[in-house]
Scaffold this motif. Structure first.
Motif, PDB file in Angstrom:
ATOM      1  N   ILE A  65       0.854  -1.186  -0.232  1.00 11.87           N
ATOM      2  CA  ILE A  65       0.119   0.019  -0.054  1.00 11.87           C
ATOM      3  C   ILE A  65       0.895   0.988  -0.119  1.00 11.87           C
ATOM      4  CG2 ILE A  65      -1.977  -1.079   0.947  1.00 11.87           C
ATOM      5  CD1 ILE A  65      -1.097   0.065   3.868  1.00 11.87           C
ATOM      6  N   GLY A  66       2.154   1.041   0.352  1.00 12.56           N
ATOM      7  CA  GLY A  66       3.016   2.587   0.365  1.00 12.56           C
ATOM      8  C   GLY A  66       3.001   3.101   1.626  1.00 12.56           C
ATOM      9  N   ASP A  67       4.110   3.745   1.829  1.00  9.14           N
ATOM     10  CA  ASP A  67       4.221   4.606   3.082  1.00  9.14           C
ATOM     11  C   ASP A  67       4.654   5.859   2.883  1.00  9.14           C
ATOM     12  OD1 ASP A  67       6.924   5.009   3.541  1.00  9.14           O
ATOM     13  OD2 ASP A  67       7.192   3.174   4.292  1.00  9.14           O
ATOM     14  N   LEU A  68       4.214   6.745   3.756  1.00 12.56           N
ATOM     15  CA  LEU A  68       4.442   8.183   3.846  1.00 12.56           C
ATOM     16  C   LEU A  68       5.305   8.378   4.956  1.00 12.56           C
ATOM     17  CD1 LEU A  68       1.122   9.563   2.698  1.00 12.56           C
ATOM     18  CD2 LEU A  68       3.200   9.903   1.369  1.00 12.56           C
ATOM     19  N   THR A  69       6.388   9.173   4.876  1.00 14.07           N
ATOM     20  CA  THR A  69       7.154   9.838   6.173  1.00 14.07           C
ATOM     21  C   THR A  69       6.655  11.153   6.102  1.00 14.07           C
ATOM     22  OG1 THR A  69       8.547   8.049   5.665  1.00 14.07           O
ATOM     23  CG2 THR A  69       9.282   9.764   7.530  1.00 14.07           C
ATOM     24  N   VAL A  70       6.221  11.813   7.084  1.00 18.70           N
ATOM     25  CA  VAL A  70       5.660  12.970   7.243  1.00 18.70           C
ATOM     26  C   VAL A  70       6.578  14.248   7.868  1.00 18.70           C
ATOM     27  CG1 VAL A  70       3.443  12.440   6.634  1.00 18.70           C
ATOM     28  CG2 VAL A  70       4.177  12.979   8.887  1.00 18.70           C
ATOM     29  N   ALA A  71       6.762  15.387   7.261  1.00 18.76           N
ATOM     30  CA  ALA A  71       7.824  16.182   7.788  1.00 18.76           C
ATOM     31  C   ALA A  71       7.059  17.499   8.400  1.00 18.76           C
ATOM     32  CB  ALA A  71       8.787  16.788   6.943  1.00 18.76           C
ATOM     33  N   PHE A  72       7.354  17.937   9.628  1.00 18.84           N
ATOM     34  CA  PHE A  72       6.426  19.209  10.181  1.00 18.84           C
ATOM     35  C   PHE A  72       7.406  20.250  10.366  1.00 18.84           C
ATOM     36  CE2 PHE A  72       4.006  15.456  11.572  1.00 18.84           C
ATOM     37  CZ  PHE A  72       2.508  15.984  11.419  1.00 18.84           C
ATOM     38  N   ILE A  79      12.506  17.794   7.346  1.00 17.93           N
ATOM     39  CA  ILE A  79      12.578  17.699   5.871  1.00 17.93           C
ATOM     40  C   ILE A  79      13.941  17.276   5.582  1.00 17.93           C
ATOM     41  CG2 ILE A  79      12.766  19.323   4.033  1.00 17.93           C
ATOM     42  CD1 ILE A  79      10.463  20.956   5.078  1.00 17.93           C
ATOM     43  N   GLU A  80      14.848  17.607   6.465  1.00 19.48           N
ATOM     44  CA  GLU A  80      16.211  17.104   6.184  1.00 19.48           C
ATOM     45  C   GLU A  80      16.198  15.694   6.359  1.00 19.48           C
ATOM     46  OE1 GLU A  80      19.948  18.522   8.856  1.00 19.48           O
ATOM     47  OE2 GLU A  80      18.870  20.281   8.227  1.00 19.48           O
ATOM     48  N   HIS A  81      15.490  15.101   7.384  1.00 14.62           N
ATOM     49  CA  HIS A  81      15.460  13.732   7.530  1.00 14.62           C
ATOM     50  C   HIS A  81      14.809  12.954   6.509  1.00 14.62           C
ATOM     51  CE1 HIS A  81      15.237   9.825   9.744  1.00 14.62           C
ATOM     52  NE2 HIS A  81      14.114   9.724   9.358  1.00 14.62           N
ATOM     53  N   LEU A  82      13.728  13.679   5.714  1.00 14.63           N
ATOM     54  CA  LEU A  82      13.358  12.954   4.564  1.00 14.63           C
ATOM     55  C   LEU A  82      14.195  12.744   3.314  1.00 14.63           C
ATOM     56  CD1 LEU A  82       9.649  14.696   4.000  1.00 14.63           C
ATOM     57  CD2 LEU A  82      10.253  12.719   5.234  1.00 14.63           C
ATOM     58  N   HIS A  83      15.175  14.159   3.321  1.00 13.07           N
ATOM     59  CA  HIS A  83      16.129  13.926   2.260  1.00 13.07           C
ATOM     60  C   HIS A  83      17.113  12.891   2.389  1.00 13.07           C
ATOM     61  CE1 HIS A  83      14.802  17.269  -0.343  1.00 13.07           C
ATOM     62  NE2 HIS A  83      14.286  17.630   0.836  1.00 13.07           N
ATOM     63  N   MET A  84      17.489  12.899   3.724  1.00  8.85           N
ATOM     64  CA  MET A  84      18.403  11.575   4.031  1.00  8.85           C
ATOM     65  C   MET A  84      17.921  10.039   3.589  1.00  8.85           C
ATOM     66  SD  MET A  84      19.210   8.981   6.361  1.00  8.85           S
ATOM     67  CE  MET A  84      18.265   9.370   7.874  1.00  8.85           C
ATOM     68  N   LEU A  85      16.483  10.066   4.095  1.00  9.73           N
ATOM     69  CA  LEU A  85      15.816   8.674   3.881  1.00  9.73           C
ATOM     70  C   LEU A  85      15.939   8.476   2.296  1.00  9.73           C
ATOM     71  CD1 LEU A  85      12.789   8.452   6.175  1.00  9.73           C
ATOM     72  CD2 LEU A  85      14.905   7.095   6.127  1.00  9.73           C
ATOM     73  N   PHE A 137       4.387   7.454   8.780  1.00  7.39           N
ATOM     74  CA  PHE A 137       5.509   7.666   9.676  1.00  7.39           C
ATOM     75  C   PHE A 137       5.813   8.886  10.117  1.00  7.39           C
ATOM     76  CE2 PHE A 137       7.645   3.263   9.819  1.00  7.39           C
ATOM     77  CZ  PHE A 137       7.078   2.878   8.605  1.00  7.39           C
ATOM     78  N   PRO A 138       5.926   9.269  11.353  1.00  5.16           N
ATOM     79  CA  PRO A 138       6.524  10.860  11.682  1.00  5.16           C
ATOM     80  C   PRO A 138       7.916  10.490  11.438  1.00  5.16           C
ATOM     81  CG  PRO A 138       5.983   9.550  13.640  1.00  5.16           C
ATOM     82  CD  PRO A 138       5.527   8.626  12.609  1.00  5.16           C
ATOM     83  N   CYS A 139       8.579  11.682  11.442  1.00  7.98           N
ATOM     84  CA  CYS A 139      10.181  11.653  11.602  1.00  7.98           C
ATOM     85  C   CYS A 139      10.426  11.405  12.962  1.00  7.98           C
ATOM     86  CB  CYS A 139      10.610  12.828  11.264  1.00  7.98           C
ATOM     87  SG  CYS A 139      10.459  13.259   9.261  1.00  7.98           S
ATOM     88  N   PRO A 140      11.491  10.705  13.075  1.00  2.63           N
ATOM     89  CA  PRO A 140      11.870  10.191  14.733  1.00  2.63           C
ATOM     90  C   PRO A 140      12.307  11.378  15.314  1.00  2.63           C
ATOM     91  CG  PRO A 140      13.369   9.129  13.141  1.00  2.63           C
ATOM     92  CD  PRO A 140      12.157   9.784  12.209  1.00  2.63           C
ATOM     93  N   SER A 141      12.024  11.352  16.439  1.00  3.62           N
ATOM     94  CA  SER A 141      12.654  12.496  17.291  1.00  3.62           C
ATOM     95  C   SER A 141      13.781  11.875  18.262  1.00  3.62           C
ATOM     96  CB  SER A 141      11.501  13.269  18.250  1.00  3.62           C
ATOM     97  OG  SER A 141      11.329  12.197  19.492  1.00  3.62           O
ATOM     98  N   PRO A 142      14.545  12.605  18.871  1.00  3.67           N
ATOM     99  CA  PRO A 142      15.545  12.081  19.563  1.00  3.67           C
ATOM    100  C   PRO A 142      15.063  11.237  20.691  1.00  3.67           C
ATOM    101  CG  PRO A 142      16.233  14.443  19.501  1.00  3.67           C
ATOM    102  CD  PRO A 142      14.588  14.148  18.938  1.00  3.67           C
ATOM    103  N   LYS A 173      10.927   7.126  18.354  1.00  7.07           N
ATOM    104  CA  LYS A 173      10.783   6.714  16.956  1.00  7.07           C
ATOM    105  C   LYS A 173       9.465   7.081  16.466  1.00  7.07           C
ATOM    106  CE  LYS A 173      12.793   2.831  15.608  1.00  7.07           C
ATOM    107  NZ  LYS A 173      13.260   1.419  15.776  1.00  7.07           N
ATOM    108  N   GLY A 174       8.510   7.356  17.236  1.00  2.20           N
ATOM    109  CA  GLY A 174       7.362   8.078  16.630  1.00  2.20           C
ATOM    110  C   GLY A 174       6.082   7.087  16.503  1.00  2.20           C
ATOM    111  N   ILE A 175       4.994   7.405  16.643  1.00  4.42           N
ATOM    112  CA  ILE A 175       3.576   6.710  16.478  1.00  4.42           C
ATOM    113  C   ILE A 175       3.215   6.649  15.213  1.00  4.42           C
ATOM    114  CG2 ILE A 175       1.250   6.471  17.194  1.00  4.42           C
ATOM    115  CD1 ILE A 175       3.492   5.912  19.548  1.00  4.42           C
ATOM    116  N   LEU A 176       2.931   5.684  14.546  1.00  5.94           N
ATOM    117  CA  LEU A 176       2.576   5.198  13.137  1.00  5.94           C
ATOM    118  C   LEU A 176       0.880   4.993  13.033  1.00  5.94           C
ATOM    119  CD1 LEU A 176       4.900   2.566  12.160  1.00  5.94           C
ATOM    120  CD2 LEU A 176       5.494   4.878  12.607  1.00  5.94           C
TER     121      LEU A 176
END
Lengths: 477, 425
Positions: A86-93, A98-104, A242-247, A250-253
């Motif tokens: 079904i695909g997934d989305l990692t979302v940036a707030f 957004i930096e994390h998205l580019h890393m992924l 997915f949210p981006c993980p915080s320090p 790892k976040g709630i999906l």
């Protein structure tokens, strides 16, 4: 009984290894303490086939995530289990996200993960209108999917048994002794010999390694709570989010499961190996996290919750490899993305065993598939009519929330279900909003009649988990 | 109870009733009495009667039959009336779908997967119980946690004991009845724990099922954790503050092998929702007119599918009305349109039906939000009736007669339940 390979632990990894080994002319035993396969970590997780871009490079996880991802299509062709890309989305707030998205994105592209794409808010709101409008950007991975992990375990094990596997359930391994020509494995129900032993014992992985003096992984245990939401919300979100993980987390999906129901979670807290409790704090954290992604999700829609424990090695990576004990292979510390990686891990383990001296001769009689169970609710009206004409037991509803027929329950029992959970995870009877209030008695009766036992012997999931209790003995004066 | 033979099932019925519990049985009778020739009841159990069949205690029928009956006896009385009225019944059958043209999709081992067309449909599916999972009680997930209704089925229908040392969460009627039932079966009921400051069941059940058996009722207390691996071995309970939050510092442990949850019923409305019937967010059942018609033409609803009743007698009355409406609809007759919308006002949680007329008598069922005594029930500015007391656990029934509404020409009518002195002022 002497086996070529004994696998300790019938989770998804143990089942996948067992099935791979039955492609060869080998005597293989798969041993588990529970009454059915897949009842540990494999049952209680997010059921995600990760896209391939997520796990860190330079780790065993990173090396197997994308390989495993690609192998699931073939497995799903051979075997019947709920599976959908079904695909997934990692979302940036914010900018950090957004930096994390580019890393992924870069990491995925280096690995050859296909189809990764950054979505701007406009596209995102068109595709997933119920996600938060505060999302600044999202990374879409069409390679990601969802799987019903327990169904995968049942199918892998059933197929392996069909190809000659000896499945030893309700056998608790208490000792493993290294001998000149292999191992003696002692269980509470007898002793068996095996030339090679694979330790796929999940949260008991270190304990099993210790029995034979092999390296341990310094396992600690991380508990994840997950909450399932009412069918009313089917289609509310259509991709894993997915949210981006915080320090700190790892976040709630938000996870649209294969069956359409939304699941939200998991938490991630250190726990005991056997702690499967849910908590008020966990529920709070999960719903807060989920509402941040999709504000329309409400606690009032919760129909079920569960917790699972993942074994986490000291270095957070999978601990897969030969050990100082020749012939004893560790496959432990399998946490996320272990489900995704399982088919790749199975191939690696076969190779490791070969390196340890296991001869592999193809068995021409290997049959890759099993018959798919009938899923009445998924048939169209004409097919339903045909099935009922062929067998009136499919005309009787056992579970009304999920529209599961008595025919399906009986088939599940014929294929190995021994408990109420065994029926539930094979057929979905009892998984819906009434949580078994309606179907439990029907399923108990069908179990008792089919297995020729007393209703009072029926358990929720083996052991002493009886549904009913005998009356107290009354002393008469 | 002989099931209809396959060749006896018609392709078209004037009225199809979904569910053969007390609501469905009464609706079928009502439909026949209002002119429907061919009426079909579809029931998922092997015998009609619904949940009454497992309610072997007495206390049914005091209003309707003017005598005290057990659940199965009440069901039998109604079933006899249904049979006298020459109604077709299919049992062990399930309605998979009702479409907007009122084509009903059926599934049964005997009749297969088939369809019948209905002049009118009555939805009478009843309710399901709220579960432990729905309220997310923390802790483990052992065997031995079950709804009170499931325990009732185990004890009364199957003859098995759900547990020996039982704690009960929630003081709904089924939980209270089961507390007594389990004591009589030799189990020990260690306590009933109720989140709210008042019991949720009927007062007579609190007295007859708890007080008479010395079972402690802990109000403003809830279960905060379930313990046990295979089977429950104890629960933690704690008092709650005014915002209903548990005061964890004051929690204590209650050893038990079973936790029954009796925390309310939820109208079963999968079919109604799929059909696009408008639902009341408070009752979670369909919004209905004075003839119990839903927002879909020719689709009627009654009983616990519409709102949760405490007495089956009212279910029968309401459902007979719904069946009558369906029978009239199928015969091409419509009564005058509703011109009054009932609006739940002060201390009123819900009113059913949602609309009435000014030219006929109507029975209106109310639930209040909180207890008051003494108090007054007011219909806008036009009618007032003193009440000795109201409690959320007991439904208030009000016969609205045309003369009450003299001078009221339609529109919104607020329904309030207010303290007596305020009403007098």
């Amino acid at each position: 009984m002497r086996f070529d390979v004994a696998i300790v632990g019938a989770g998804v990894v143990g089942c996948a290894i067992a099935r791979e080994l039955t492609r060869y002319r080998l005597h293989v035993a798969l041993i588990d303490r529970e009454c059915e396969v897949g009842l540990g970590t494999s049952k209680a997780n997010s059921g995600i086939i990760h896209g391939g871009h997520r796990a860190h490079e330079g780790s065993y996880k990173g090396a197997t995530e994308w390989r495993g991802n690609q192998l699931w299509d073939e497995l799903a062709q051979d075997l019947p289990f709920g599976y959908s890309r079904i695909g997934d989305l990692t979302v940036a707030f914010d900018d950090g996200d957004i930096e994390h998205l580019h890393m992924l994105l870069d990491q995925g592209r280096r690995r050859g993960v296909s189809g990764l794409e950054l979505w701007e808010p406009e596209r995102l709101q068109r595709e997933e209108p119920n996600l938060s409008h505060d999302v600044k950007q999202a990374l879409h991975a069409p390679t990601s999917g969802v799987v019903n992990p327990y169904e995968a375990c049942f199918a892998l094990a059933e197929n392996a048994v069909r190809n000659g596997l000896t499945l030893l359930l309700e056998h608790t391994v208490s000792a493993i002794e290294r001998r000149d020509d292999g191992f003696t494995v002692t269980t509470d129900r007898g002793v068996l010999d095996a030339r090679f032993v694979v330790n796929a014992a999940g949260v008991h992985g270190d304990a099993v390694a210790r029995m034979v003096g092999a390296e341990e992984a310094g396992l600690r245990f991380r508990k994840g709570e997950e909450y399932l939401l009412d069918k009313r919300l089917v289609g509310f979100v259509t991709r894993v989010v997915f949210p981006c993980p915080s320090p700190t987390s790892k976040g709630i999906l938000v996870i649209p499961t294969y069956d359409g129901t939304l699941m939200v979670g998991p938490t991630a807290t250190w726990s005991e190996a056997t702690d499967l409790t849910t908590s008020a704090e966990g529920a709070r954290a999960v719903f807060e996290g989920a509402q941040r992604l999709a504000p329309g999700i409400s606690e009032g829609d919760c129909i079920a919750e569960f917790a699972g424990v993942r074994a986490v090695a000291a270095d957070e990576d999978f601990a897969i490899g030969t050990t100082r004990v020749p012939g004893f292979v560790n496959v432990i510390g399998i946490q996320s993305p272990g489900l995704t990686a399982a088919p790749a891990i199975a191939l690696d383990v076969v190779e490791l065993l070969q390196g340890e001296g296991l001869g592999l001769e193809h068995d021409d009689g290997f049959v890759p598939g099993i018959d798919a169970p009938i899923r009445f609710a998924q048939l169209d009206a004409e097919e339903q009519a045909r099935v009922v004409r062929g067998d009136p037991r499919f005309g009787r509803i056992a579970c009304r929330c999920e529209i599961v027929t008595e025919g399906e329950v009986l088939h599940a029992i014929e294929r190995g279900a021994r408990t109420m959970d065994g029926i539930k995870f094979r057929t979905r009877a009892g998984m819906g909003r009434c949580q078994g209030g309606f179907c439990a008695w029907r399923c108990m009766r069908l179990l008792a009649e089919t297995l020729d036992v007393e209703v009072s012997d029926v358990t929720k999931r083996g052991g002493a988990s009886w549904i009913t209790l005998p009356r107290l003995e009354v002393e008469h004066a | 109870m002989p099931d209809l033979q396959p060749w006896q099932l018609e392709r078209r019925y004037d009225v199809v009733v979904v569910g053969g519990g007390p609501a469905g049985l009464a609706a079928a009778v009502g439909a026949r009495e209002q002119g429907a020739e061919r009426v079909l009841i579809v029931d998922r159990e092997s015998e009609p009667g619904g949940i009454l069949q497992q309610c072997i205690h007495h206390g049914f029928g005091l209003h309707h039959f003017k005598e005290e009956l057990t659940g199965p006896a009440y069901a039998q009385r109604y079933l006899e009336r249904v049979l006298e009225h020459d109604v077709d019944i299919v049992t062990d059958a399930y309605v998979l779908d009702v479409d907007p043209t009122r084509r009903v999709s059926l599934l049964s081992g005997r009749h297969g997967r088939t369809e019948v067309d209905a002049g009118a449909v009555v939805l009478a599916m009843g309710a399901r119980e709220r579960t432990r999972e729905a309220i997310r009680i923390p802790g483990t997930r052992p065997a031995g946690v079950m709804t009170a209704g499931f325990a009732q089925k185990l004890v009364n229908m199957a003859g098995y004991l759900p547990g020996r040392r039982v704690a009960i969460l929630g003081s709904g009627d089924i939980g209270l009845i089961m507390a007594r039932r389990l004591m009589l079966e030799g189990a020990e009921v260690v306590g009933v724990f109720e989140l709210m400051p008042h019991a949720n069941g009927l007062t007579r059940n609190v007295v007859q099922c708890l007080h008479d058996f010395d079972i402690p009722l802990h109000l403003s207390t809830t279960v905060v954790r379930i313990h046990g691996h295979d089977r429950v071995d104890k629960v933690s309970v704690a008092p709650v503050d005014e915002a209903l939050r548990p005061r964890m510092a004051e929690a204590w442990e209650v050893p038990c092998d079973t936790l029954l949850v009796s925390i309310g019923l939820i109208p079963d409305n999968e079919l109604a929702r799929a059909l696009g019937v408008r639902l009341d967010p408070v009752t979670t059942g369909p919004v209905v007119t004075s003839t119990m018609e839903t927002s879909r033409d020719g689709v009627f609803a009654c009983g616990n599918t519409v709102h949760i009743h405490d007495l089956v007698d009212w279910v029968s009355q309401e459902s007979q009305l719904a069946g009558g409406g369906a029978g009239a609809f199928a015969s091409g007759r419509r009564s005058s349109a509703d011109n009054v919308r009932l609006v739940p006002g002060r201390n009123v949680r819900s009113c059913v039906p949602h609309t009435i007329t000014t030219d006929r008598e109507h029975t209106v069922f109310l639930r209040v939000t909180k207890s008051l005594a003494p108090c007054s029930l007011r219909l806008g500015e036009v009618y007032e009736r003193p009440l000795r007391y109201v409690v959320p656990g007991e439904m208030v029934t009000l016969k609205v007669r045309p003369r009450f509404l003299q001078g009221f020409h339609g529109g919104n009518l607020h329904v309030d339940v207010v303290p007596r002195e305020e009403a007098a002022a």
